[in-house]
Design a protein around this motif. Structure first.
Motif, PDB file in Angstrom:
ATOM      1  N   GLY A  62      -2.882  -3.031  -2.220  1.00  0.00           N
ATOM      2  CA  GLY A  62      -3.503  -3.180  -0.917  1.00  0.00           C
ATOM      3  C   GLY A  62      -2.538  -2.874   0.209  1.00  0.00           C
ATOM      4  O   GLY A  62      -1.336  -2.992   0.080  1.00  0.00           O
ATOM      5  N   ASP A  76      -6.297   6.228   1.076  1.00  0.00           N
ATOM      6  CA  ASP A  76      -7.169   5.089   0.768  1.00  0.00           C
ATOM      7  C   ASP A  76      -7.864   5.293  -0.572  1.00  0.00           C
ATOM      8  O   ASP A  76      -8.044   4.341  -1.348  1.00  0.00           O
ATOM      9  N   GLY A  77      -8.265   6.538  -0.854  1.00  0.00           N
ATOM     10  CA  GLY A  77      -8.915   6.827  -2.126  1.00  0.00           C
ATOM     11  C   GLY A  77      -7.996   6.581  -3.307  1.00  0.00           C
ATOM     12  O   GLY A  77      -8.427   6.079  -4.355  1.00  0.00           O
ATOM     13  N   TRP A  78      -6.716   6.928  -3.152  1.00  0.00           N
ATOM     14  CA  TRP A  78      -5.735   6.707  -4.215  1.00  0.00           C
ATOM     15  C   TRP A  78      -5.550   5.208  -4.448  1.00  0.00           C
ATOM     16  O   TRP A  78      -5.533   4.746  -5.591  1.00  0.00           O
ATOM     17  N   ARG A  79      -5.446   4.435  -3.359  1.00  0.00           N
ATOM     18  CA  ARG A  79      -5.281   2.982  -3.500  1.00  0.00           C
ATOM     19  C   ARG A  79      -6.514   2.355  -4.142  1.00  0.00           C
ATOM     20  O   ARG A  79      -6.404   1.443  -4.965  1.00  0.00           O
ATOM     21  N   THR A  80      -7.705   2.836  -3.757  1.00  0.00           N
ATOM     22  CA  THR A  80      -8.936   2.305  -4.356  1.00  0.00           C
ATOM     23  C   THR A  80      -8.966   2.571  -5.854  1.00  0.00           C
ATOM     24  O   THR A  80      -9.328   1.701  -6.658  1.00  0.00           O
ATOM     25  N   ALA A  81      -8.553   3.775  -6.241  1.00  0.00           N
ATOM     26  CA  ALA A  81      -8.549   4.136  -7.660  1.00  0.00           C
ATOM     27  C   ALA A  81      -7.548   3.300  -8.447  1.00  0.00           C
ATOM     28  O   ALA A  81      -7.848   2.823  -9.553  1.00  0.00           O
ATOM     29  N   GLN A 125      -6.425   0.382  -7.676  1.00  0.00           N
ATOM     30  CA  GLN A 125      -6.878  -1.002  -7.705  1.00  0.00           C
ATOM     31  C   GLN A 125      -7.866  -1.205  -8.856  1.00  0.00           C
ATOM     32  O   GLN A 125      -7.913  -2.274  -9.472  1.00  0.00           O
ATOM     33  N   LYS A 126      -8.616  -0.161  -9.163  1.00  0.00           N
ATOM     34  CA  LYS A 126      -9.604  -0.230 -10.243  1.00  0.00           C
ATOM     35  C   LYS A 126      -8.956  -0.085 -11.614  1.00  0.00           C
ATOM     36  O   LYS A 126      -9.248  -0.849 -12.541  1.00  0.00           O
ATOM     37  N   GLY A 172       0.786  -1.221   0.000  1.00  0.00           N
ATOM     38  CA  GLY A 172       0.000   0.000   0.000  1.00  0.00           C
ATOM     39  C   GLY A 172       0.820   1.273   0.000  1.00  0.00           C
ATOM     40  O   GLY A 172       0.275   2.361   0.204  1.00  0.00           O
TER      41      GLY A 172
END
Length: 270
Positions: A269, A213-218, A220-221, A184
């Motif tokens: 992650g 967290d928002g950057w990691r979520t993006a 990941q997508k 992460g």
């Protein structure tokens, strides 16, 4: 006996079977170390530990890292960068800001420039994209020159980065480059090695760079990261993403912005 030490096949190939086996049985492994990635203490008897070999033109330095921070690997660097890595490992080279990186090309009139990296989300076509904005701390001179010009953008364009005139357009994918994310956190931007070799670090964090967290979520997508680069003084440290976007727009309008998209290497992650 350090049962939790990992020596990858590529590291073993560089240091030889005898030295690798000595590490694994504990003869040459340290009793403790400062992780070359996160800079916090580690113990190979109790922590899963990676061997990381920094290889220059003439010398090599073996370092140790938490396996949760970075996998065992060989990192090819210039001899100048290797000295920066040594200072990072020994704690003698402090990072400059959250995104401070390993030494990059020469600055003007000599010495080392540092690439500052800022992470943020960029809205393009109604979708949030993970982005990194790269800005040197000093003008970048072409290797072998003595300045006084700033060749940062021309050098990147020669590598395949594209000049940006409109930040609402998605940058094209740059082959052979990638962004290394582990546990992460951001560790490096990798570029193709010379003569068909493996990837080498174009920018490498002295200390792993945390992302939101928002950057990691993006990421990941999308599984790719947008890299924007501008000369020193073009972007600055922006406290909010809307201000960062405004600065990118102004740099693009002034003809001082290049960009590329790069695939993700590692795991997004935490």
């Amino acid at each position: 006996m350090p049962r939790m030490l990992d020596v990858s096949d590529e590291v073993r190939a560089e240091i030889g079977d005898e030295e690798a086996d000595r590490l694994l049985v504990g003869d040459d492994a340290p009793r403790s170390y400062d992780c070359t990635s996160c800079r916090t203490p580690g113990d190979p008897e109790n922590d899963r530990t990676s061997t990381v070999l920094f290889v220059g033109e003439e010398t090599a330095v073996l370092a140790f890292a938490h396996a949760t921070c970075i996998p065992s690997q060989v990192v090819s660097v210039s001899e100048e960068q290797l000295q920066g890595a040594v200072r990072s490992i020994t704690g003698d080279s402090p990072a400059s800001g959250a995104g401070a990186g390993a030494p990059a090309p020469q600055n003007v009139p000599g010495g080392q420039a540092v690439l500052g990296i800022t992470s943020g989300l960029v809205l393009i076509g109604g979708e949030l994209h993970p982005a990194l904005v790269v800005e040197p701390t000093a003008p970048i001179a072409r290797p072998g020159s003595d300045g006084p010009g700033d060749d940062f953008l021309p050098l990147l364009i020669e590598q395949g980065f594209i000049p940006v005139t409109d930040t609402s357009e998605l940058p094209t994918l740059l082959g052979g480059w990638s962004v290394l994310l582990a546990a992460g956190q951001l560790h490096a931007v990798l570029q193709p090695g010379s003569e068909g070799g493996g990837q080498v670090a174009w920018w490498q964090a002295h200390q792993a760079l945390s992302v939101t967290d928002g950057w990691r979520t993006a990421v990941q997508k999308t599984q790719r990261v947008l890299i924007y680069a501008a000369p020193v003084g073009s972007i600055g440290q922006q406290p909010r993403e809307d201000l960062l976007r405004d600065a990118l727009d102004k740099a693009a309008a002034a003809g001082k912005l290049v960009a590329a998209a790069m695939p993700l290497a590692g795991t997004p992650g935490a």
